[in-house]
Scaffold this active site. Structure first.
Site, PDB file in Angstrom:
ATOM      1  N   ASP A  62       4.817  -9.413  19.686  1.00  0.00           N
ATOM      2  CA  ASP A  62       3.307  -9.155  19.682  1.00  0.00           C
ATOM      3  C   ASP A  62       2.898  -8.923  21.296  1.00  0.00           C
ATOM      4  OD1 ASP A  62       2.881  -9.329  17.239  1.00  0.00           O
ATOM      5  OD2 ASP A  62       3.071 -11.579  17.145  1.00  0.00           O
ATOM      6  N   GLY A  63       3.472  -9.588  22.341  1.00  0.00           N
ATOM      7  CA  GLY A  63       3.055  -9.664  23.750  1.00  0.00           C
ATOM      8  C   GLY A  63       3.431  -8.151  24.152  1.00  0.00           C
ATOM      9  N   ASN A 107      -6.205  -9.582  21.592  1.00  0.00           N
ATOM     10  CA  ASN A 107      -6.187 -10.744  20.861  1.00  0.00           C
ATOM     11  C   ASN A 107      -7.645 -11.538  20.801  1.00  0.00           C
ATOM     12  OD1 ASN A 107      -3.999 -10.817  19.526  1.00  0.00           O
ATOM     13  ND2 ASN A 107      -2.909 -12.178  20.722  1.00  0.00           N
ATOM     14  N   ASP A 147     -11.891 -28.888  25.263  1.00  0.00           N
ATOM     15  CA  ASP A 147     -11.152 -28.248  25.987  1.00  0.00           C
ATOM     16  C   ASP A 147     -11.401 -26.670  26.428  1.00  0.00           C
ATOM     17  OD1 ASP A 147      -9.623 -30.348  26.507  1.00  0.00           O
ATOM     18  OD2 ASP A 147      -7.769 -29.625  25.295  1.00  0.00           O
ATOM     19  N   THR A 205      -4.921 -14.996  14.105  1.00  0.00           N
ATOM     20  CA  THR A 205      -3.521 -15.549  13.850  1.00  0.00           C
ATOM     21  C   THR A 205      -2.807 -15.991  14.998  1.00  0.00           C
ATOM     22  OG1 THR A 205      -2.829 -13.079  13.592  1.00  0.00           O
ATOM     23  CG2 THR A 205      -3.005 -14.274  11.587  1.00  0.00           C
ATOM     24  N   ALA A 206      -3.487 -15.722  16.309  1.00  0.00           N
ATOM     25  CA  ALA A 206      -2.656 -16.149  17.493  1.00  0.00           C
ATOM     26  C   ALA A 206      -3.432 -17.611  18.017  1.00  0.00           C
ATOM     27  CB  ALA A 206      -3.034 -14.980  18.525  1.00  0.00           C
ATOM     28  N   TYR A 207      -4.019 -17.580  19.064  1.00  0.00           N
ATOM     29  CA  TYR A 207      -4.278 -18.948  19.577  1.00  0.00           C
ATOM     30  C   TYR A 207      -5.398 -19.398  18.719  1.00  0.00           C
ATOM     31  CZ  TYR A 207      -5.279 -22.063  23.528  1.00  0.00           C
ATOM     32  OH  TYR A 207      -5.510 -23.045  24.484  1.00  0.00           O
ATOM     33  N   LEU A 230      -5.926 -19.317  15.728  1.00  0.00           N
ATOM     34  CA  LEU A 230      -5.343 -20.103  14.636  1.00  0.00           C
ATOM     35  C   LEU A 230      -5.161 -21.461  14.802  1.00  0.00           C
ATOM     36  CD1 LEU A 230      -3.259 -19.131  11.580  1.00  0.00           C
ATOM     37  CD2 LEU A 230      -1.884 -20.139  13.612  1.00  0.00           C
TER      38      LEU A 230
HETATM   39  N1  LIG Z   1      -1.579 -22.591  21.582  1.00  0.00           N
HETATM   40  C1  LIG Z   1      -1.213 -21.368  21.175  1.00  0.00           C
HETATM   41  O1  LIG Z   1      -0.967 -21.007  20.066  1.00  0.00           O
HETATM   42  C2  LIG Z   1      -1.405 -20.375  22.150  1.00  0.00           C
HETATM   43  C3  LIG Z   1      -1.519 -20.839  23.583  1.00  0.00           C
HETATM   44  C4  LIG Z   1      -1.825 -19.672  24.631  1.00  0.00           C
HETATM   45  C5  LIG Z   1      -1.687 -18.356  24.012  1.00  0.00           C
HETATM   46  N2  LIG Z   1      -1.462 -17.887  22.984  1.00  0.00           N
HETATM   47  C6  LIG Z   1      -1.398 -16.559  22.273  1.00  0.00           C
HETATM   48  O2  LIG Z   1      -0.464 -15.859  22.972  1.00  0.00           O
HETATM   49  C7  LIG Z   1      -0.953 -14.626  23.287  1.00  0.00           C
HETATM   50  C8  LIG Z   1      -0.277 -13.925  24.220  1.00  0.00           C
HETATM   51  O3  LIG Z   1       1.013 -13.702  23.602  1.00  0.00           O
HETATM   52  P1  LIG Z   1       2.222 -13.249  24.422  1.00  0.00           P
HETATM   53  O4  LIG Z   1       3.260 -12.811  23.845  1.00  0.00           O
HETATM   54  O5  LIG Z   1       1.831 -12.394  25.795  1.00  0.00           O
HETATM   55  O6  LIG Z   1       2.579 -14.842  25.105  1.00  0.00           O
HETATM   56  P2  LIG Z   1       3.662 -15.580  24.620  1.00  0.00           P
HETATM   57  O7  LIG Z   1       5.140 -14.974  25.102  1.00  0.00           O
HETATM   58  O8  LIG Z   1       3.538 -16.872  25.177  1.00  0.00           O
HETATM   59  O9  LIG Z   1       3.703 -15.745  23.068  1.00  0.00           O
HETATM   60  C9  LIG Z   1       2.690 -16.110  22.247  1.00  0.00           C
HETATM   61  C10 LIG Z   1       2.979 -16.478  20.802  1.00  0.00           C
HETATM   62  O10 LIG Z   1       1.957 -15.783  20.137  1.00  0.00           O
HETATM   63  C11 LIG Z   1       2.141 -14.791  19.327  1.00  0.00           C
HETATM   64  N3  LIG Z   1       1.156 -13.928  18.965  1.00  0.00           N
HETATM   65  C12 LIG Z   1       0.577 -12.984  19.990  1.00  0.00           C
HETATM   66  N4  LIG Z   1      -0.468 -12.349  19.518  1.00  0.00           N
HETATM   67  C13 LIG Z   1      -0.437 -12.600  17.966  1.00  0.00           C
HETATM   68  C14 LIG Z   1      -1.205 -12.047  16.808  1.00  0.00           C
HETATM   69  N5  LIG Z   1      -2.284 -11.373  17.120  1.00  0.00           N
HETATM   70  N6  LIG Z   1      -0.985 -12.807  15.739  1.00  0.00           N
HETATM   71  C15 LIG Z   1      -0.046 -13.805  15.491  1.00  0.00           C
HETATM   72  N7  LIG Z   1       0.658 -14.093  16.598  1.00  0.00           N
HETATM   73  C16 LIG Z   1       0.505 -13.597  17.951  1.00  0.00           C
HETATM   74  C17 LIG Z   1       3.453 -14.072  19.775  1.00  0.00           C
HETATM   75  O11 LIG Z   1       4.080 -13.517  18.931  1.00  0.00           O
HETATM   76  C18 LIG Z   1       4.225 -15.512  20.513  1.00  0.00           C
HETATM   77  O12 LIG Z   1       4.987 -16.005  19.541  1.00  0.00           O
HETATM   78  C19 LIG Z   1      -2.407 -14.787  23.422  1.00  0.00           C
HETATM   79  O13 LIG Z   1      -3.004 -13.931  23.304  1.00  0.00           O
HETATM   80  C20 LIG Z   1      -2.667 -15.942  22.530  1.00  0.00           C
HETATM   81  O14 LIG Z   1      -3.424 -15.699  21.382  1.00  0.00           O
HETATM   82  C21 LIG Z   1      -1.397 -18.963  21.969  1.00  0.00           C
HETATM   83  N1  LIG Z   2       6.205  -3.721  29.364  1.00  0.00           N
HETATM   84  C1  LIG Z   2       5.938  -4.958  29.613  1.00  0.00           C
HETATM   85  N2  LIG Z   2       5.636  -5.195  31.162  1.00  0.00           N
HETATM   86  C2  LIG Z   2       5.403  -6.377  31.413  1.00  0.00           C
HETATM   87  N3  LIG Z   2       5.376  -7.517  30.671  1.00  0.00           N
HETATM   88  C3  LIG Z   2       5.553  -7.490  29.391  1.00  0.00           C
HETATM   89  C4  LIG Z   2       5.901  -5.965  28.670  1.00  0.00           C
HETATM   90  N4  LIG Z   2       6.147  -6.117  27.640  1.00  0.00           N
HETATM   91  C5  LIG Z   2       5.939  -7.348  26.982  1.00  0.00           C
HETATM   92  N5  LIG Z   2       5.639  -7.951  28.324  1.00  0.00           N
HETATM   93  C6  LIG Z   2       5.160  -9.616  28.360  1.00  0.00           C
HETATM   94  O1  LIG Z   2       6.457 -10.495  28.255  1.00  0.00           O
HETATM   95  C7  LIG Z   2       6.061 -11.620  27.322  1.00  0.00           C
HETATM   96  C8  LIG Z   2       6.879 -11.416  26.016  1.00  0.00           C
HETATM   97  O2  LIG Z   2       6.881 -10.433  25.377  1.00  0.00           O
HETATM   98  P1  LIG Z   2       7.012 -10.261  23.767  1.00  0.00           P
HETATM   99  O3  LIG Z   2       5.919 -11.354  23.148  1.00  0.00           O
HETATM  100  O4  LIG Z   2       6.835  -9.174  23.323  1.00  0.00           O
HETATM  101  O5  LIG Z   2       8.323 -10.926  23.307  1.00  0.00           O
HETATM  102  P2  LIG Z   2       8.751 -12.621  22.671  1.00  0.00           P
HETATM  103  O6  LIG Z   2       8.028 -13.524  23.468  1.00  0.00           O
HETATM  104  O7  LIG Z   2      10.193 -12.483  22.955  1.00  0.00           O
HETATM  105  O8  LIG Z   2       8.467 -12.298  21.481  1.00  0.00           O
HETATM  106  P3  LIG Z   2       7.359 -13.180  20.502  1.00  0.00           P
HETATM  107  O9  LIG Z   2       6.030 -12.930  21.173  1.00  0.00           O
HETATM  108  O10 LIG Z   2       7.360 -12.647  19.122  1.00  0.00           O
HETATM  109  O11 LIG Z   2       7.824 -14.616  20.546  1.00  0.00           O
HETATM  110  C9  LIG Z   2       4.512 -11.329  27.089  1.00  0.00           C
HETATM  111  O12 LIG Z   2       3.975 -12.462  27.685  1.00  0.00           O
HETATM  112  C10 LIG Z   2       4.379 -10.162  27.519  1.00  0.00           C
HETATM  113  O13 LIG Z   2       3.175  -9.906  28.163  1.00  0.00           O
END
Ligand SMILES: NC(=O)c1ccc[n+]([C@@H]2O[C@H](COP(=O)([O-])OP(=O)(O)OC[C@H]3O[C@@H](n4cnc5c(N)ncnc54)[C@H](O)[C@@H]3O)[C@@H](O)[C@H]2O)c1
Ligand SMILES: Nc1ncnc2c1ncn2[C@@H]1O[C@H](COP(=O)(O)OP(=O)(O)OP(=O)(O)O)[C@@H](O)[C@H]1O
Length: 569
Positions: free
Chosen positions: A334-335, A413, A443, A454-456, A458
């Site tokens: 998703d990131g 998000n 907080d 479904t992310a933070y 939730l």
């Molecule tokens: N306590 C928490 O749950 C928490 C804390 C900080 C950030 N986040 C979420 O992480 C997001 C950033 O994601 P990232 O991947 O760059 O960081 P990250 O690598 O720390 O991943 C955060 C997790 O959130 C999940 N996620 C992201 N967007 C989602 C969505 N729309 N629906 C369901 N799950 C989702 C990702 O799959 C990943 O498992 C932020 O937008 C925020 O929503 C969650």
């Molecule tokens: N093209 C990109 N350039 C720089 N940063 C990126 C890029 N793609 C993803 N990222 C960063 O890398 C991090 C991890 O990416 P992503 O969430 O896709 O993978 P993951 O953590 O392995 O999978 P999940 O989120 O499902 O747990 C995120 O913080 C996202 O912002």
């Protein structure tokens, strides 16, 4: 705080007083915490006053529930409590101090009310200004469009309809003004002139863009019918019998030619797959490929075969990407989808997200079957989810209410306002359009899109919301209050979150978990829905994909089924 402490510290006079203390101008007016001399009479008075307050509450609730009988009895108790309170006054040796306190609290109440009115007026003015800006931007886009030769199959006001779809306003129900085939023609978006330093070159690129048409599936049928929310009031009866099916289908009108790859960094499996997919798209589909500068270097280091792959050098070129790209492919979790969306500050081409992460709410496509998936998308038609984004502006107190940046910060998000490394409670005043919503003490606060539900949000106790539901989630993070339930507000509102002057520390805003910005006392953040959503391709359709991800990703409501053998009625 105990009553004993109260005698030595400050008296929480009323909700209005708390608000007044938090208001910006109060700082200059307030003499600070009200000093209360230690005296037994104060404790008694406070008890009586609290009795009286409890009775007022009882009166209010009974009034609505049981009518006049309980109102009368509660009024009697109120009078009694008041009487009791006043009876204490003559007994107290510090009568004059108490009288001053009452007088002072009344004065503060008046000041607080005035300040709240001022703050609400300010919020209203800012909300209005934001709305006008949004309208102005849409109008400018329409004017630019009208300069360009329109699509032959569409009527002239299609852009207006498109804009209303992009802002997800209720569309007009007259089908006769739609594209003849009950859809929205993509020419408006795709041929839109790019606001950039070199409009000429962008115009040249426009010719290379594939055009597509959007249409609405009707009750699950992919027959391209276009149904609108329809309120009928014939013969005085209001009905909403007709309902739009928000499942949108995208059908290419000319074949897509350019694909942009956005990939998760530092992953071997992603790097290998990316190289394989780029080669396949070139050799089997003869498509142009764009990649990020980092990926371009990686591909070239691997093999000079990848010379044909294009990239960009600077931010200005990134701004023009949407005019060159027909389709975005993401490889990651998703990131990576969030990252891809963040590259586009205006219109976003359709995103095909392959799952190479751990959860994958927004990445429905299985990477092992990329050939079949890409074939389906390139041939079309396919379902898309239009994911709303939040557009946010920071307003610095020092800058006299000017927006910090002309361009909004976009979040797919959520925007989170939290306490950062501070160990104090975050203290935030929140307004919705011109109305005061609440003060957050905890907080922090999450303002989330439905995609972000479904992310933070939730994790902070917010509800999961289907991404096509037109709403904004208002979810507190660890509120220090028993009754602060999350809210879902309509997507049309503008929210304003203000750090009051008497906040003990700064707050920090982050956007999709990135780009932290410090908000000092007096600063504010305003958020509304952006007119530029992120269209993500569905594996099946919006609802099927959403339910699959909450089942498979979160194991939502997974429970072993009870066996049949056992006690029965
Ligand atoms: N306590 C928490 O749950 C928490 C804390 C900080 C950030 N986040 C979420 O992480 C997001 C950033 O994601 P990232 O991947 O760059 O960081 P990250 O690598 O720390 O991943 C955060 C997790 O959130 C999940 N996620 C992201 N967007 C989602 C969505 N729309 N629906 C369901 N799950 C989702 C990702 O799959 C990943 O498992 C932020 O937008 C925020 O929503 C969650
Ligand atoms: N093209 C990109 N350039 C720089 N940063 C990126 C890029 N793609 C993803 N990222 C960063 O890398 C991090 C991890 O990416 P992503 O969430 O896709 O993978 P993951 O953590 O392995 O999978 P999940 O989120 O499902 O747990 C995120 O913080 C996202 O912002």
């Amino acid at each position: 705080m105990s009553l004993d402490e109260l005698t030595e510290k400050e008296l929480p006079v009323s909700e209005e007083i708390q608000f007044a203390q938090s208001s910006s101008k109060f700082r200059t007016l307030s003499p600070g915490p009200i000093p209360i001399p230690a005296a037994p009479s104060i404790r008694s008075l406070a008890e009586s006053v609290s009795d009286a307050r409890a009775n007022v509450d009882v009166m209010a609730s009974h009034q609505s529930e049981n009518g006049t009988i309980s109102t009368a009895s509660s009024t009697v108790s109120l009078i009694e409590s008041e009487k009791a309170a006043y009876e204490y006054l003559p007994q107290t040796p510090i009568k004059s101090t108490d009288a001053h306190l009452v007088e002072f609290s009344e004065a503060m109440r008046t000041v607080a009310k005035a300040l709240r009115r001022v703050a609400e007026g300010k919020a209203a003015a800012q909300a209005e200004a934001t709305e006008w800006k949004r309208k102005y931007e849409l109008e400018t886009a329409q004017k630019q469009q009208s300069k360009i030769k329109g699509c032959s199959c569409c009527s002239s006001n299609n852009l207006e309809k498109l804009a209303s779809q992009l802002t997800l306003e209720t569309p007009v129900s007259d089908q006769s003004v739609c594209c003849g085939k009950h859809g929205i023609c993509s020419h408006e978006v795709l041929q839109d002139e790019v606001p950039g330093p070199n409009p000429r070159s962008s115009h040249k690129m426009v010719g290379r863009k594939a055009s597509f048409k959007l249409s609405w599936g009707c009750n699950g049928d992919k027959n391209g019918q276009h149904k609108h929310d329809f309120v009928s009031f014939e013969k005085g009866d209001i009905t909403t019998a007709e309902r739009s099916n928000k499942q949108i289908l995208l059908k290419w009108e000319s074949p897509p030619q350019t694909v942009l790859f956005i990939t998760k960094p530092n992953s071997n499996s992603v790097r290998v797959l990316c190289a394989e997919m780029v080669r396949w798209l070139k050799e089997h589909k003869n498509l142009n490929v764009f990649v990020e500068p980092r990926v371009s270097k990686e591909l070239l280091a691997e093999d000079s075969y990848y010379n044909f792959v294009q990239t960009w050098d600077n931010d200005e070129e990134t701004k023009l990407l949407h005019t060159k790209v027909d389709l975005i492919v993401t490889l990651g979790g998703d990131g990576t989808v969030l990252w891809a969306a963040s590259l586009f500050k205006g219109p976003v081409p359709p995103v095909v997200a392959f799952a190479l992460g751990s959860l994958g709410f927004m990445t429905p496509f299985p990477s092992e079957q990329y050939r079949e998936c890409l074939d389906n998308v390139l041939n079309g038609p396919f379902s898309i989810t239009l994911r709303n984004r939040l557009q946010c502006h920071v307003i610095r107190d020092a800058a006299k209410d000017e927006l910090e940046t002309e361009e909004p910060i976009l979040a797919l998000n959520e925007v989170t306002i939290d306490r950062g490394i501070s160990s104090y409670l975050t203290y935030l005043e929140c307004y919705c359009d011109s109305s005061f919503v609440t003060c957050v003490q905890g907080d922090g606060l999450i303002i989330s899109t439905t995609s972000g539900s479904t992310a933070y949000s939730l994790a902070a106790g917010g509800s999961m919301v289907h991404p096509q539901v037109p709403g904004i989630l208002f979810t507190p993070i660890c509120p220090h209050s028993l009754s602060f339930r999350p809210l879902i507000l309509p997507e049309s509102v503008t929210l304003r979150v203000q750090v009051p002057f008497n906040s003990r520390g700064q707050a920090w805003a982050s956007f999709d978990g990135k780009d932290r910005k410090m908000l000092s006392p007096g600063d504010a953040l305003i958020c509304s829905i952006s007119p530029w959503p992120v269209p993500t391709a569905c594996l099946v359709d919006s609802t099927t994909d959403f339910l699959r991800s909450i089942h498979e990703g979160l194991h939502w409501n997974l429970r072993k089924t009870q066996s049949f053998d056992g006690p029965r009625e």
